[in-house]
Design an enzyme around this catalytic site. Structure first.
Site, PDB file in Angstrom:
ATOM      1  N   LYS A 157      38.625 -19.921  56.402  1.00  0.00           N
ATOM      2  CA  LYS A 157      38.293 -18.701  55.670  1.00  0.00           C
ATOM      3  C   LYS A 157      38.839 -17.515  56.466  1.00  0.00           C
ATOM      4  O   LYS A 157      38.351 -17.196  57.547  1.00  0.00           O
ATOM      5  CB  LYS A 157      36.777 -18.540  55.523  1.00  0.00           C
ATOM      6  CG  LYS A 157      36.415 -17.318  54.695  1.00  0.00           C
ATOM      7  CD  LYS A 157      35.172 -16.647  55.206  1.00  0.00           C
ATOM      8  CE  LYS A 157      35.351 -15.270  55.754  1.00  0.00           C
ATOM      9  NZ  LYS A 157      36.039 -14.267  54.977  1.00  0.00           N
ATOM     10  N   CYS A 266      40.701  -8.684  71.400  1.00  0.00           N
ATOM     11  CA  CYS A 266      39.520  -9.002  72.225  1.00  0.00           C
ATOM     12  C   CYS A 266      39.850  -8.915  73.703  1.00  0.00           C
ATOM     13  O   CYS A 266      38.944  -8.821  74.523  1.00  0.00           O
ATOM     14  CB  CYS A 266      39.044 -10.425  71.961  1.00  0.00           C
ATOM     15  SG  CYS A 266      38.759 -10.750  70.254  1.00  0.00           S
ATOM     16  N   GLU A 366      32.485  -2.771  73.306  1.00  0.00           N
ATOM     17  CA  GLU A 366      33.883  -3.051  72.987  1.00  0.00           C
ATOM     18  C   GLU A 366      34.420  -1.912  72.114  1.00  0.00           C
ATOM     19  O   GLU A 366      33.753  -1.494  71.168  1.00  0.00           O
ATOM     20  CB  GLU A 366      33.932  -4.377  72.221  1.00  0.00           C
ATOM     21  CG  GLU A 366      35.312  -4.936  72.069  1.00  0.00           C
ATOM     22  CD  GLU A 366      35.304  -6.372  71.526  1.00  0.00           C
ATOM     23  OE1 GLU A 366      34.335  -6.742  70.828  1.00  0.00           O
ATOM     24  OE2 GLU A 366      36.267  -7.093  71.801  1.00  0.00           O
TER      25      GLU A 366
END
Ligand code: SIN
Length: 463
Positions: A157, A266, A366
């Site tokens: 997905k 990331c 982050e």
């Protein structure tokens, strides 16, 4: 009524394509199909699986220009980065096409002459993957290639922001001869598909790249049926520049790791820690280099930094910059924006902040954007303490030509990926993944196929 979503170009806000969402019934059918597909695909011998994977990789390369353009249109990254990502994506397929041939078991000396002990590896079953928008091709192949090489069937997905690249990659897999029930793509809302994937008894493994909160909830939900999980989650990478570092080299590499994909990775440096004796020189040079970066539509060849993926991401970046400034950070360059909420595009100009400290959100959360916060340190021990002071443990970077400094930093940084004089350590042949709340398991390298395999132990007696 069939529900659908519109894929938009984040550089302009314009619609690219409408994509239907699969219904719950269709997703469950796809899971049944993947379950049946596993029974067939796992019986195809490893040499044939390897051949089909190589063919898939070739077809992707043959269609590289078209795939890269679609990726830039749906993700916003510069075309040169999209081309690079297609290569990065096929490097995983190429690597695991070879690894398919090396799924060795072993024999163990038994404690009796009448026994033989044999250990073999078997594919785990149907694998369900949920992939992110920041690397729509590479994060998919990093999961699909080892799964298929191991003999698992695979269902993915993609993120609703960037499904078109994935849909095309799956079409090409089928064109290459990988059966339609061995690799499938379903589209739908994350919460719905996540629930169906984790509830399904057919799915033996969930592999996910995305945020830490979503990863935690997938781990929890997978516990019901004791699924294996691989989680590649958030990060907050420190980048340490030691006193002896080659400053120009460190500046160039920091630019690379900080502004790749507009800072939406990331593993992007999220905290830049520079020795106090060189922090002014480093900051000046880094700000000057940052000023040269051209912001714009990724389809424009001159563009270095594309748009932010959506308004939510944009708002978070702006809030972090404002919070840092309100607490005393100095803006060396940037803090400039070009956004139109009506039209739906959001650009953040590469920004360098100096004199940041631990009280600022940007040092804890982050950022996922092109903002570089710089702070200074006196001793290596202090640098390590600041660096490790985060729940994350994905990537860390340091710059030094002193082997004792490098060895000390390597040994003491609690991160799964370390770049020593290297702002771009990711590679298909190396294990990618994080410690602490950055995830579980590794993708890439020989470690990356293990999570798709079960170990079966056979004891033969009465010989
Ligand atoms: C990521 O940001 O999730 C992946 C980056 C990489 O593979 O280098």
């Amino acid at each position: 009524m069939v529900s659908s979503f519109i894929v938009k170009n984040p550089a302009t806000g314009e619609s690219i394509q409408e994509v239907p969402r699969h219904t719950e019934e269709e997703i469950n059918q796809a899971l049944d199909k993947g379950h049946t597909g596993f029974k067939k695909w796992s019986k195809i011998n490893a040499h044939e699986r390897s051949r089909l994977l190589k063919k898939w990789s070739l077809l992707i390369q043959e269609n590289k220009e078209e795939i890269a353009k679609v990726m830039t249109m749906e993700n916003g990254k510069p075309l040169s980065e999209s081309n690079g990502e297609v290569n990065y994506a096929t490097s995983y397929i190429d690597w695991y096409a070879e690894e398919a041939l090396r799924l060795y078991g072993r024999t163990i000396p038994a404690a009796s002459e009448a026994k033989r002990i044999v250990v073999s590896k078997q594919p785990i079953g149907l694998v369900a993957a949920i992939t992110p928008w920041n690397f729509p091709a590479a994060m998919m192949t990093r999961k699909a290639a080892p799964a298929l090489a191991a003999g698992c069937s695979f269902i993915v997905k993609p993120a609703e922001e960037t499904p078109l690249t994935t849909i095309r990659l799956v079409e090409l897999a089928h064109e290459a001869g990988i059966p339609e029930d061995a690799i499938q793509c379903v589209n739908g809302r994350g919460s719905v598909v996540g629930r169906l994937f984790t509830e399904s008894p057919h799915v033996r493994k969930i592999t996910f790249t995305g945020s830490t909160p979503v990863g935690k909830s997938l781990i929890k939900d997978s516990a019901e049926t004791i699924k294996h999980v691989t989680m590649e989650l958030g990060g907050h990478a420190p980048l340490i520049v030691a006193e002896d570092a080659d400053i120009d080299f460190a500046v160039a590499q920091t630019l690379l790791t900080k502004f790749r994909n507009a800072g939406q990775t990331c593993v992007c440096a999220n905290r830049i820690l520079v020795h106090e004796n060189i922090v002014d020189t480093f900051s000046e040079k880094f700000a000057e280099a940052t000023k040269q970066l051209k912001v714009g539509n990724g389809l424009d060849e001159a563009t270095d930094v594309g748009p932010i993926i959506n308004e939510k991401g944009y708002n978070k970046i702006v809030a972090q910059v404002n919070d840092a400034i309100s607490k005393g950070a100095e803006v060396l360059v940037g803090n400039k924006y070009d956004a139109d909420k009506e039209k739906g595009f959001f650009f953040v100009y590469p920004t360098v902040l100096k004199n940041v400290d631990g009280s600022m959100d940007i040092m804890q959360e982050e950022t996922f954007g092109p903002v570089a916060p710089i702070t200074s340190f006196k001793t290596l021990e202090e640098a390590v303490e600041i660096a490790n002071n985060t729940p994350y443990g994905l990537a860390a970077y340091f710059f030094t030509n002193d082997y004792r400094t490098g060895t000390y930093l390597h040994d003491n940084l609690d991160f799964g990926i370390i770049g020593w004089n290297d702002g771009a350590p990711s590679a298909a042949h190396a294990p990618f993944g994080g410690m602490k709340e950055s995830g579980l398991g590794r993708e890439g390298g020989i470690e990356g196929i293990e999570p798709y395999l079960e170990t079966k132990y056979l004891s033969i007696g009465n010989l």
